[in-house]
Design a protein around this motif. Structure first.
Motif, PDB file in Angstrom:
ATOM      1  N   LYS A 107     -54.965  78.505 110.903  1.00 60.85           N
ATOM      2  CA  LYS A 107     -54.137  77.309 110.824  1.00 60.85           C
ATOM      3  C   LYS A 107     -53.654  76.859 112.201  1.00 60.85           C
ATOM      4  O   LYS A 107     -53.450  75.659 112.434  1.00 60.85           O
ATOM      5  CB  LYS A 107     -52.950  77.548 109.886  1.00 60.85           C
ATOM      6  CG  LYS A 107     -53.372  77.637 108.412  1.00 60.85           C
ATOM      7  CD  LYS A 107     -52.174  77.723 107.489  1.00 60.85           C
ATOM      8  CE  LYS A 107     -52.613  77.761 106.033  1.00 60.85           C
ATOM      9  NZ  LYS A 107     -51.450  77.852 105.108  1.00 60.85           N
ATOM     10  N   ASP A 108     -53.486  77.806 113.121  1.00 57.44           N
ATOM     11  CA  ASP A 108     -53.106  77.445 114.487  1.00 57.44           C
ATOM     12  C   ASP A 108     -54.279  76.762 115.190  1.00 57.44           C
ATOM     13  O   ASP A 108     -54.096  75.766 115.897  1.00 57.44           O
ATOM     14  CB  ASP A 108     -52.671  78.688 115.269  1.00 57.44           C
ATOM     15  CG  ASP A 108     -51.411  79.316 114.700  1.00 57.44           C
ATOM     16  OD1 ASP A 108     -50.677  78.632 113.954  1.00 57.44           O
ATOM     17  OD2 ASP A 108     -51.162  80.507 114.994  1.00 57.44           O
ATOM     18  N   GLU A 111     -54.491  73.211 113.947  1.00 59.43           N
ATOM     19  CA  GLU A 111     -53.515  72.309 114.572  1.00 59.43           C
ATOM     20  C   GLU A 111     -53.934  71.941 115.985  1.00 59.43           C
ATOM     21  O   GLU A 111     -53.842  70.771 116.388  1.00 59.43           O
ATOM     22  CB  GLU A 111     -52.134  72.966 114.585  1.00 59.43           C
ATOM     23  CG  GLU A 111     -51.050  72.068 115.166  1.00 59.43           C
ATOM     24  CD  GLU A 111     -49.658  72.672 115.068  1.00 59.43           C
ATOM     25  OE1 GLU A 111     -48.761  72.213 115.815  1.00 59.43           O
ATOM     26  OE2 GLU A 111     -49.459  73.585 114.243  1.00 59.43           O
TER      27      GLU A 111
END
Length: 233
Positions: A107-108, A111
């Motif tokens: 998820k990082d 982003e």
């Protein structure tokens, strides 16, 4: 070869071209300023830019120096002026591979990729006749990679850049096949960039990572896709 030359010559005469259209298919670009990803995500390994002198910046991974880049790595108008001088009319732009962040939490990496993809989409919208954009996606999570691929298409990008391997896994690994299916479904071109070269620790000198490692990685990716039956399927 002679046949191709003849066809090209006839084509030029037919439409009265003074010069052939030149498209630079492999260039990297990044935003001038990056968020502090290490502070935001709470762990290291991400690139930061240290603008230590006018027109230049150091790419840093924590306290480790990665590379120095000049302003033409982020200044889109400066780039246009430079490539115009060599007769190029269009550049295909994508991020610098070290920004893939395949080792990060999925998820990082998503982003971070969205930030980079939005930057390139804005660039393409602003200079639609000068740039064509490719996205980056978190290949360590196929579902998230497909989601961002779909979003990237919706904001004007026409393809995706991925590494020649994903955290050591060949591109023929079954977990990546749905991603290639999504590329086919969406009509998104794929640029496979040599990355994370096997044997790099044994060839630090003499530019061997580029002279030996990168060609070997291209072959690794091509052979994996061919022998793994990905194109056939």
């Amino acid at each position: 070869i002679l046949g191709a030359v003849t066809v090209t010559t006839l084509f030029q005469k037919k439409i009265k071209l003074n010069r052939m259209l030149k498209i630079d298919m492999h260039t990297h670009i990044m935003p001038k300023n990056l968020p502090n990803w290490e502070k935001k995500f709470g762990y290291g390994g991400f690139i930061q830019l240290d603008h230590h002198r006018k027109g230049w910046a150091r790419m840093m991974q924590g306290d480790t120096f990665f590379r120095e880049i000049a302003s033409n790595c982020w200044d889109e108008e400066e780039r246009i002026g430079e490539y115009d001088q060599s007769g190029v009319q269009i550049q295909v732009v994508c991020t610098i591979p070290v920004m893939f962040s395949y080792n990060a939490k999925p998820k990082d990496a998503l982003e971070l990729g969205m930030f980079l993809n939005d930057h390139i989409a804005d660039l393409v919208a602003k200079f639609s006749k000068k740039y064509i954009g490719l996205c980056t996606v978190p290949m360590q999570d196929t579902e998230l990679a497909i989601r961002e691929l779909e979003r990237a298409k919706s904001i004007g990008l026409v393809g995706v850049q991925i590494g020649s391997n994903i955290n050591g896994m060949n591109l023929s690994d079954p977990q990546f096949f749905p991603f290639f299916q999504a590329c086919e479904r969406l009509g998104m071109a794929i640029l496979i960039h040599p990355w994370d070269m096997m044997g790099k620790a044994q060839m630090e000198k003499y530019w061997l990572p580029w002279l030996v490692g990168m060609p070997a990685e291209v072959s690794r990716a091509a052979c994996s896709l061919i022998f793994g039956g990905v194109f056939e399927r």
